[in-house]
Design a protein around this motif. Structure first.
Motif, short mmCIF file in Angstrom:
data_model
loop_
_atom_site.label_atom_id
_atom_site.label_comp_id
_atom_site.label_asym_id
_atom_site.label_seq_id
_atom_site.Cartn_x
_atom_site.Cartn_y
_atom_site.Cartn_z
N MET A 49 0.84 -1.17 0.00
CA MET A 49 0.00 0.00 0.00
C MET A 49 0.89 1.24 0.00
SD MET A 49 -2.98 1.09 2.68
CE MET A 49 -4.30 0.37 1.77
N THR A 50 0.59 2.18 -0.85
CA THR A 50 1.38 3.40 -0.95
C THR A 50 0.98 4.37 0.15
OG1 THR A 50 -0.18 4.53 -2.40
CG2 THR A 50 1.51 3.14 -3.46
N ASP A 51 1.82 5.37 0.35
CA ASP A 51 1.52 6.39 1.36
C ASP A 51 0.25 7.15 1.02
OD1 ASP A 51 3.74 5.64 2.76
OD2 ASP A 51 4.98 7.30 2.10
N GLU A 52 0.04 7.40 -0.26
CA GLU A 52 -1.17 8.13 -0.68
C GLU A 52 -2.43 7.33 -0.39
OE1 GLU A 52 -3.06 11.37 -1.64
OE2 GLU A 52 -0.89 11.26 -1.63
N GLN A 53 -2.38 6.03 -0.67
CA GLN A 53 -3.53 5.16 -0.38
C GLN A 53 -3.78 5.10 1.12
OE1 GLN A 53 -2.03 1.64 -2.27
NE2 GLN A 53 -3.29 1.95 -4.13
N LEU A 54 -2.71 5.07 1.89
CA LEU A 54 -2.83 5.03 3.34
C LEU A 54 -3.46 6.32 3.86
CD1 LEU A 54 -2.24 3.30 5.80
CD2 LEU A 54 0.00 4.35 5.92
N ARG A 55 -3.10 7.45 3.30
CA ARG A 55 -3.71 8.72 3.71
C ARG A 55 -5.20 8.72 3.45
NH1 ARG A 55 0.87 11.27 1.31
NH2 ARG A 55 2.30 11.83 2.95
N HIS A 56 -5.60 8.22 2.30
CA HIS A 56 -7.04 8.16 1.98
C HIS A 56 -7.77 7.22 2.94
CE1 HIS A 56 -6.89 10.70 -1.52
NE2 HIS A 56 -5.92 9.94 -2.07
N LEU A 57 -7.12 6.11 3.27
CA LEU A 57 -7.73 5.17 4.21
C LEU A 57 -7.83 5.78 5.61
CD1 LEU A 57 -8.87 2.31 4.47
CD2 LEU A 57 -6.57 1.51 4.99
N LEU A 58 -6.85 6.57 6.01
CA LEU A 58 -6.91 7.24 7.31
C LEU A 58 -8.11 8.18 7.40
CD1 LEU A 58 -3.19 8.00 8.11
CD2 LEU A 58 -4.79 6.90 9.65
N LYS A 59 -8.44 8.80 6.30
CA LYS A 59 -9.59 9.70 6.28
C LYS A 59 -10.91 8.94 6.32
CE LYS A 59 -7.18 13.34 3.81
NZ LYS A 59 -7.07 14.09 2.55
N SER A 60 -10.96 7.82 5.59
CA SER A 60 -12.22 7.08 5.49
C SER A 60 -12.41 6.08 6.63
CB SER A 60 -12.32 6.37 4.15
OG SER A 60 -11.30 5.41 4.02
N SER A 61 -11.37 5.37 7.02
CA SER A 61 -11.48 4.36 8.07
C SER A 61 -10.20 4.34 8.92
CB SER A 61 -11.72 2.98 7.44
OG SER A 61 -11.74 1.99 8.43
N GLU B 179 -9.49 3.22 11.90
CA GLU B 179 -9.16 1.97 12.60
C GLU B 179 -8.45 0.99 11.67
OE1 GLU B 179 -12.44 3.12 12.56
OE2 GLU B 179 -12.24 4.15 14.48
N LYS B 180 -8.96 0.88 10.46
CA LYS B 180 -8.36 -0.02 9.47
C LYS B 180 -6.96 0.47 9.11
CE LYS B 180 -11.09 -2.41 6.24
NZ LYS B 180 -11.87 -2.42 4.99
N ALA B 181 -6.81 1.76 8.95
CA ALA B 181 -5.51 2.34 8.60
C ALA B 181 -4.51 2.13 9.73
CB ALA B 181 -5.66 3.82 8.29
N HIS B 182 -4.95 2.29 10.97
CA HIS B 182 -4.05 2.07 12.11
C HIS B 182 -3.58 0.63 12.15
CE1 HIS B 182 -5.79 5.77 14.42
NE2 HIS B 182 -4.99 6.11 13.43
N ARG B 183 -4.48 -0.29 11.86
CA ARG B 183 -4.11 -1.71 11.86
C ARG B 183 -3.06 -1.97 10.77
NH1 ARG B 183 -3.02 -4.77 15.23
NH2 ARG B 183 -3.24 -6.94 14.94
N LEU B 184 -3.27 -1.39 9.59
CA LEU B 184 -2.31 -1.55 8.50
C LEU B 184 -0.96 -0.94 8.84
CD1 LEU B 184 -4.52 -0.92 5.35
CD2 LEU B 184 -3.34 -3.03 5.95
N ILE B 185 -0.97 0.23 9.45
CA ILE B 185 0.29 0.88 9.87
C ILE B 185 1.02 -0.01 10.87
CG2 ILE B 185 1.27 2.83 11.15
CD1 ILE B 185 -0.94 4.58 9.90
N PHE B 186 0.27 -0.53 11.83
CA PHE B 186 0.89 -1.40 12.84
C PHE B 186 1.49 -2.64 12.19
CE2 PHE B 186 0.85 -4.82 15.95
CZ PHE B 186 1.51 -4.23 17.01
N ASP B 187 0.72 -3.30 11.33
CA ASP B 187 1.20 -4.52 10.68
C ASP B 187 2.41 -4.24 9.78
OD1 ASP B 187 -0.79 -5.94 11.94
OD2 ASP B 187 -2.12 -5.98 10.20
#
Length: 184
Positions: free
Chosen positions: A1-13, A15-23
């Motif tokens: 997952m790219t940083d840009e996709q992660l930023r969009h996920l942080l805005k929309s969800s 909790e899911k983004a935090h889980r992905l960052i942690f993993d």
């Protein structure tokens, strides 16, 4: 997952983004923290620091702020800063601060045990003198074997002997060295 996709996920969800960052970044954070704290921190202290790192990341990372498009750099900076904070926290109880004007300053205990250091140095010099007293080639054979860790064949090349002769001389020299040391 790219940083840009992660930023969009942080805005929309978030909790899911935090889980992905942690993993995605757990091993990276662990490496940074462990390398800073491994010399004296307990595993629990390291785990606590890692938890603090992710807590800071989740609370402080703003997807609207640029961070030059690099979340990995942000994670690294937080990890380093938190591990330095933990290092200082764990190191602080071991330091005692004295005023140089106080009476206690003259009596500040040294962590170095001078008497033990001097005793070891004297023992080392006495042993070296005893080894030198064995004469050549015995002293060279002992030094090459026990100080430099060389094999019998390597020592044989140095002293121009056969490896079997070196082993035999070494055995005899050690016996003589033991008797000389016991006399001291």
């Amino acid at each position: 997952m790219t940083d840009e996709q992660l930023r969009h996920l942080l805005k929309s969800s978030p909790e899911k983004a935090h889980r992905l960052i942690f993993d995605e970044y757990y091993n990276y954070v662990y490496t940074i923290v462990f390398n800073r704290l491994r010399s004296f921190a307990s595993p629990e202290d390291i785990d606590e620091c890692i938890s603090d790192v992710f807590s800071d990341i989740f609370m402080k990372y703003d997807p609207d702020t640029s961070y030059n498009g690099n979340i990995k750099g942000f994670v690294a900076a937080i990890s380093q800063n938190r591990s330095i904070d933990m290092f200082r926290k764990l190191k602080a109880p071991h330091r005692k601060i004295f005023s140089l004007d106080s009476e206690e300053a003259n009596q500040i205990p040294s962590e170095e045990k001078v008497d033990e250091t001097v005793e070891k140095a004297e023992s080392s010099h006495a042993l070296l003198d005893t080894v030198k007293a064995l004469g050549e080639p015995d002293s060279t054979i002992i030094m090459q074997k026990y100080y430099y860790g060389r094999s019998s064949s390597e020592i044989a090349d140095i002293v121009s002997m056969k490896p079997d002769a070196v082993r035999k001389r070494l055995s005899r020299a050690i016996k003589r060295l033991r008797s000389l040391i016991s006399e001291i």
